[in-house]
Design a protein around this motif. Structure first.
Motif, PDB file in Angstrom:
ATOM      1  N   LEU A  97       0.833  -1.197   0.000  1.00 12.69           N
ATOM      2  CA  LEU A  97       0.000   0.000   0.000  1.00 12.69           C
ATOM      3  C   LEU A  97       0.873   1.254   0.000  1.00 12.69           C
ATOM      4  O   LEU A  97       0.599   2.223  -0.720  1.00 12.69           O
ATOM      5  CB  LEU A  97      -0.933  -0.009   1.215  1.00 12.69           C
ATOM      6  N   PHE A  98       1.928   1.227   0.795  1.00 12.80           N
ATOM      7  CA  PHE A  98       2.843   2.367   0.835  1.00 12.80           C
ATOM      8  C   PHE A  98       3.463   2.619  -0.535  1.00 12.80           C
ATOM      9  O   PHE A  98       3.539   3.758  -0.999  1.00 12.80           O
ATOM     10  CB  PHE A  98       3.943   2.112   1.874  1.00 12.80           C
ATOM     11  N   ARG A  99       3.887   1.548  -1.202  1.00  8.04           N
ATOM     12  CA  ARG A  99       4.504   1.719  -2.526  1.00  8.04           C
ATOM     13  C   ARG A  99       3.495   2.256  -3.537  1.00  8.04           C
ATOM     14  O   ARG A  99       3.840   3.058  -4.409  1.00  8.04           O
ATOM     15  CB  ARG A  99       5.089   0.386  -3.001  1.00  8.04           C
ATOM     16  N   ALA A 100       2.232   1.804  -3.419  1.00  9.67           N
ATOM     17  CA  ALA A 100       1.202   2.294  -4.346  1.00  9.67           C
ATOM     18  C   ALA A 100       0.987   3.791  -4.171  1.00  9.67           C
ATOM     19  O   ALA A 100       0.890   4.545  -5.151  1.00  9.67           O
ATOM     20  CB  ALA A 100      -0.107   1.535  -4.122  1.00  9.67           C
ATOM     21  N   VAL A 101       0.920   4.240  -2.918  1.00  8.94           N
ATOM     22  CA  VAL A 101       0.747   5.668  -2.643  1.00  8.94           C
ATOM     23  C   VAL A 101       1.974   6.439  -3.108  1.00  8.94           C
ATOM     24  O   VAL A 101       1.871   7.533  -3.671  1.00  8.94           O
ATOM     25  CB  VAL A 101       0.489   5.895  -1.140  1.00  8.94           C
ATOM     26  N   GLN A 102       3.150   5.856  -2.898  1.00 12.59           N
ATOM     27  CA  GLN A 102       4.388   6.511  -3.312  1.00 12.59           C
ATOM     28  C   GLN A 102       4.444   6.668  -4.830  1.00 12.59           C
ATOM     29  O   GLN A 102       4.853   7.712  -5.346  1.00 12.59           O
ATOM     30  CB  GLN A 102       5.587   5.705  -2.820  1.00 12.59           C
ATOM     31  N   LEU A 103       4.025   5.643  -5.547  1.00  8.70           N
ATOM     32  CA  LEU A 103       4.009   5.711  -7.009  1.00  8.70           C
ATOM     33  C   LEU A 103       3.019   6.767  -7.496  1.00  8.70           C
ATOM     34  O   LEU A 103       3.311   7.512  -8.445  1.00  8.70           O
ATOM     35  CB  LEU A 103       3.653   4.340  -7.600  1.00  8.70           C
ATOM     36  N   ALA A 104       1.865   6.845  -6.845  1.00  7.98           N
ATOM     37  CA  ALA A 104       0.869   7.852  -7.232  1.00  7.98           C
ATOM     38  C   ALA A 104       1.413   9.259  -6.993  1.00  7.98           C
ATOM     39  O   ALA A 104       1.266  10.152  -7.841  1.00  7.98           O
ATOM     40  CB  ALA A 104      -0.431   7.636  -6.451  1.00  7.98           C
ATOM     41  N   GLY A 105       2.047   9.450  -5.843  1.00  6.62           N
ATOM     42  CA  GLY A 105       2.625  10.754  -5.542  1.00  6.62           C
ATOM     43  C   GLY A 105       3.738  11.110  -6.504  1.00  6.62           C
ATOM     44  O   GLY A 105       3.830  12.252  -6.981  1.00  6.62           O
ATOM     45  N   GLY A 106       4.606  10.159  -6.791  1.00  3.77           N
ATOM     46  CA  GLY A 106       5.698  10.398  -7.720  1.00  3.77           C
ATOM     47  C   GLY A 106       5.193  10.735  -9.112  1.00  3.77           C
ATOM     48  O   GLY A 106       5.717  11.639  -9.773  1.00  3.77           O
ATOM     49  N   ALA A 107       4.167  10.021  -9.550  1.00  2.00           N
ATOM     50  CA  ALA A 107       3.606  10.271 -10.879  1.00  2.00           C
ATOM     51  C   ALA A 107       3.018  11.671 -10.974  1.00  2.00           C
ATOM     52  O   ALA A 107       3.176  12.362 -11.983  1.00  2.00           O
ATOM     53  CB  ALA A 107       2.539   9.228 -11.198  1.00  2.00           C
ATOM     54  N   TYR A 108       2.375  12.124  -9.896  1.00  2.00           N
ATOM     55  CA  TYR A 108       1.771  13.453  -9.928  1.00  2.00           C
ATOM     56  C   TYR A 108       2.836  14.546  -9.954  1.00  2.00           C
ATOM     57  O   TYR A 108       2.742  15.511 -10.721  1.00  2.00           O
ATOM     58  CB  TYR A 108       0.848  13.655  -8.726  1.00  2.00           C
ATOM     59  N   VAL A 109       3.860  14.410  -9.111  1.00  2.00           N
ATOM     60  CA  VAL A 109       4.937  15.407  -9.091  1.00  2.00           C
ATOM     61  C   VAL A 109       5.671  15.415 -10.433  1.00  2.00           C
ATOM     62  O   VAL A 109       6.028  16.473 -10.960  1.00  2.00           O
ATOM     63  CB  VAL A 109       5.913  15.130  -7.927  1.00  2.00           C
ATOM     64  N   LEU A 110       5.896  14.237 -11.003  1.00  2.00           N
ATOM     65  CA  LEU A 110       6.549  14.149 -12.313  1.00  2.00           C
ATOM     66  C   LEU A 110       5.689  14.833 -13.385  1.00  2.00           C
ATOM     67  O   LEU A 110       6.214  15.553 -14.256  1.00  2.00           O
ATOM     68  CB  LEU A 110       6.779  12.683 -12.684  1.00  2.00           C
ATOM     69  N   TYR A 111       4.389  14.625 -13.305  1.00  2.00           N
ATOM     70  CA  TYR A 111       3.469  15.282 -14.248  1.00  2.00           C
ATOM     71  C   TYR A 111       3.593  16.802 -14.152  1.00  2.00           C
ATOM     72  O   TYR A 111       3.654  17.503 -15.179  1.00  2.00           O
ATOM     73  CB  TYR A 111       2.036  14.834 -13.952  1.00  2.00           C
ATOM     74  N   LEU A 112       3.655  17.323 -12.915  1.00  2.00           N
ATOM     75  CA  LEU A 112       3.806  18.768 -12.749  1.00  2.00           C
ATOM     76  C   LEU A 112       5.132  19.253 -13.334  1.00  2.00           C
ATOM     77  O   LEU A 112       5.196  20.322 -13.944  1.00  2.00           O
ATOM     78  CB  LEU A 112       3.729  19.136 -11.261  1.00  2.00           C
ATOM     79  N   GLY A 113       6.187  18.469 -13.138  1.00  2.00           N
ATOM     80  CA  GLY A 113       7.481  18.843 -13.671  1.00  2.00           C
ATOM     81  C   GLY A 113       7.488  18.900 -15.185  1.00  2.00           C
ATOM     82  O   GLY A 113       7.972  19.870 -15.782  1.00  2.00           O
ATOM     83  N   VAL A 114       6.949  17.865 -15.813  1.00  2.00           N
ATOM     84  CA  VAL A 114       6.909  17.813 -17.274  1.00  2.00           C
ATOM     85  C   VAL A 114       6.029  18.935 -17.812  1.00  2.00           C
ATOM     86  O   VAL A 114       6.370  19.604 -18.800  1.00  2.00           O
ATOM     87  CB  VAL A 114       6.391  16.447 -17.749  1.00  2.00           C
ATOM     88  N   ARG A 115       4.918  19.183 -17.149  1.00  2.00           N
ATOM     89  CA  ARG A 115       4.022  20.257 -17.602  1.00  2.00           C
ATOM     90  C   ARG A 115       4.710  21.610 -17.484  1.00  2.00           C
ATOM     91  O   ARG A 115       4.538  22.475 -18.349  1.00  2.00           O
ATOM     92  CB  ARG A 115       2.741  20.235 -16.772  1.00  2.00           C
ATOM     93  N   THR A 116       5.480  21.805 -16.418  1.00  2.00           N
ATOM     94  CA  THR A 116       6.208  23.060 -16.254  1.00  2.00           C
ATOM     95  C   THR A 116       7.242  23.230 -17.351  1.00  2.00           C
ATOM     96  O   THR A 116       7.383  24.307 -17.935  1.00  2.00           O
ATOM     97  CB  THR A 116       6.897  23.097 -14.874  1.00  2.00           C
ATOM     98  N   LEU A 117       7.987  22.164 -17.641  1.00  2.00           N
ATOM     99  CA  LEU A 117       9.015  22.241 -18.685  1.00  2.00           C
ATOM    100  C   LEU A 117       8.401  22.513 -20.051  1.00  2.00           C
ATOM    101  O   LEU A 117       9.020  23.167 -20.905  1.00  2.00           O
ATOM    102  CB  LEU A 117       9.832  20.949 -18.709  1.00  2.00           C
TER     103      LEU A 117
END
Length: 206
Positions: free
Chosen positions: A69-89
């Motif tokens: 469960l922790f890894r699933a939440v971590q992956l979701a959080g990482g994906a969202y932050v990565l999405y923000l980064g790519v969108r910013t770039l």
């Protein structure tokens, strides 16, 4: 205020002020406008409020006890932050073409601030490990933990709006074409690296 509360306030202040995804997304939003920056800062504080409430309720212990469960939440959080980064770039292309769309630069900043913090799975575990250390033996755990949690949220409500206001105050310089591209590149890269790290960490630990 007793000695333990003073010590906790110092530790919590350092945790809140430590640069990370929250800091970066607030800076990114504040570059769009003061209003967006303050809304994003409020969203981050709301995310912290959620984490502290979960820690008090003991839900964080479930994350610690269930690695999947922790890894699933971590992956979701990482994906969202990565999405923000790519969108910013991606906004660099518009800036290079001389197009400045502040709405595109910080869409729904309140939601972005909240999700950036709320989807960080390390936050509730940090609170779970930190808060009990400042609960005196023999005292009621829940009221004391709630007090500690409110201190963290109060610090966030001071720090992140202050960051947003400072960025907005420097906005005339930061929004110059060259400076704006440099800040966009820096914030986009930081978010992309932070998101990638959150995505790769559970894979390395597997």
């Amino acid at each position: 205020m007793d000695g333990q509360l003073i010590a906790f306030t110092g530790v919590a202040a350092g945790m809140v002020a430590l640069p990370g995804a929250d800091f970066t997304v607030v800076v990114r939003s504040a570059l769009a406008s003061r209003r967006a920056g303050l809304a994003c800062a409020l969203g981050v504080a709301c995310g912290l409020l959620l984490h502290t409430a979960l820690a008090v309720a003991g839900v964080a212990a479930v994350l610690a006890a269930v690695p999947t469960l922790f890894r699933a939440v971590q992956l979701a959080g990482g994906a969202y932050v990565l999405y923000l980064g790519v969108r910013t770039l991606r906004t660099l292309r518009a800036q290079s073409a001389g197009v400045t769309d502040r709405a595109e630069a910080a869409p729904r900043p309140l939601r972005q601030g909240f999700l950036t913090n709320a989807l960080n799975p390390k936050a509730p575990l940090t609170f779970l490990s930190l808060l009990p250390q400042f609960v005196p033996a023999g005292s009621a755990a829940v009221p004391r933990t709630l007090l500690l949690a409110l201190i963290v949220v109060a610090l966030a409500l001071v720090w992140f709006p202050a960051v947003a206001l400072l960025v907005d105050r420097l906005g005339r310089w930061l929004r110059r074409p060259k400076a704006a591209r440099a800040v966009t590149l820096a914030t986009g890269t930081a978010l992309t690296l932070l998101g990638s790290g959150l995505l790769l960490e559970p894979l390395w630990a597997a």
